[in-house]
Write a protein that holds these residues in place. Structure first.
Motif, PDB file in Angstrom:
ATOM      1  N   VAL A 147      92.429  72.863 107.007  1.00  0.00           N
ATOM      2  CA  VAL A 147      91.452  73.819 106.486  1.00  0.00           C
ATOM      3  C   VAL A 147      92.122  74.968 105.721  1.00  0.00           C
ATOM      4  O   VAL A 147      91.486  75.622 104.899  1.00  0.00           O
ATOM      5  N   LEU A 148      93.403  75.189 105.950  1.00  0.00           N
ATOM      6  CA  LEU A 148      94.100  76.288 105.275  1.00  0.00           C
ATOM      7  C   LEU A 148      94.684  75.896 103.921  1.00  0.00           C
ATOM      8  O   LEU A 148      95.026  76.760 103.120  1.00  0.00           O
ATOM      9  N   GLN A 149      94.803  74.621 103.675  1.00  0.00           N
ATOM     10  CA  GLN A 149      95.433  74.162 102.426  1.00  0.00           C
ATOM     11  C   GLN A 149      94.547  74.507 101.224  1.00  0.00           C
ATOM     12  O   GLN A 149      93.338  74.385 101.290  1.00  0.00           O
ATOM     13  N   HIS A 150      95.184  74.949 100.145  1.00  0.00           N
ATOM     14  CA  HIS A 150      94.448  75.320  98.932  1.00  0.00           C
ATOM     15  C   HIS A 150      95.287  74.947  97.714  1.00  0.00           C
ATOM     16  O   HIS A 150      96.448  75.347  97.611  1.00  0.00           O
ATOM     17  N   ASP A 151      94.695  74.212  96.804  1.00  0.00           N
ATOM     18  CA  ASP A 151      95.419  73.704  95.635  1.00  0.00           C
ATOM     19  C   ASP A 151      96.037  74.795  94.766  1.00  0.00           C
ATOM     20  O   ASP A 151      97.085  74.593  94.167  1.00  0.00           O
ATOM     21  N   GLU A 152      95.392  75.933  94.685  1.00  0.00           N
ATOM     22  CA  GLU A 152      95.854  76.998  93.793  1.00  0.00           C
ATOM     23  C   GLU A 152      96.794  77.990  94.462  1.00  0.00           C
ATOM     24  O   GLU A 152      97.317  78.893  93.803  1.00  0.00           O
ATOM     25  N   LEU A 153      97.030  77.830  95.752  1.00  0.00           N
ATOM     26  CA  LEU A 153      97.777  78.842  96.500  1.00  0.00           C
ATOM     27  C   LEU A 153      99.194  79.051  95.981  1.00  0.00           C
ATOM     28  O   LEU A 153      99.611  80.190  95.780  1.00  0.00           O
ATOM     29  N   TYR A 154      99.933  77.993  95.751  1.00  0.00           N
ATOM     30  CA  TYR A 154     101.321  78.151  95.319  1.00  0.00           C
ATOM     31  C   TYR A 154     101.418  78.968  94.030  1.00  0.00           C
ATOM     32  O   TYR A 154     102.256  79.858  93.923  1.00  0.00           O
ATOM     33  N   ASP A 155     100.562  78.684  93.073  1.00  0.00           N
ATOM     34  CA  ASP A 155     100.592  79.410  91.799  1.00  0.00           C
ATOM     35  C   ASP A 155     100.291  80.896  92.004  1.00  0.00           C
ATOM     36  O   ASP A 155     100.918  81.752  91.385  1.00  0.00           O
TER      37      ASP A 155
END
Length: 144
Positions: free
Chosen positions: A122-130
């Protein structure tokens, strides 16, 4: 506290979303920060869930920027970009309504169970690293 952490993590393992039907007001602070580093935000994430999310954001940021701790303004920026938070100016906000989160203390509390947190789907987000990379570049440019 260990039991409460385990209960919170277990509830998030089954969660489909971080969001609640209620809005919460948070004062984000950092033990080693200055008063002007604090951020006042409102977002639809319950306090226990936000504590876990903030730990997750700090952990992911640590992987990029070990030498720069995440301060409240950076956390608020990420929460606004990815998690429907809005920054408040403090007017018309009752002190009783504010949940205070110290990012340094939050890191210390959740680190012992960090491995379980970083694997929560639930914490994973595609844009987080950027976004984290952008925060790091800003930190390098304007060192605290």
């Amino acid at each position: 506290m260990a039991d409460k952490r385990t209960t919170i993590i277990e509830s998030l393992q089954e969660a489909k979303s971080l969001f609640s039907n209620q809005m919460y007001i948070y004062s984000l602070r950092h033990f080693y920060g200055k008063p002007e580093d604090a951020a006042l935000i409102q977002c639809p994430i319950a306090p226990d869930t936000l504590n876990v999310l903030l730990y997750f954001l700090q952990d992911q940021y640590w992987d990029i920027a070990e030498e720069y701790p995440m301060f409240p303004k950076e956390a608020a920026f990420i929460l606004k970009k990815l998690y429907s938070a809005v920054e408040l100016n403090g007017n018309n906000v009752s002190c009783q309504d504010i949940h205070i989160i110290d990012l340094h203390e939050n890191w210390e509390v959740w680190t012992p169970v960090g491995r379980e947190i970083v694997s929560l789907p639930v914490l994973q987000h595609d844009e987080l690293y950027d976004i984290l990379q952008k925060v790091y570049e800003e930190a390098v440019t304007h060192e605290h």
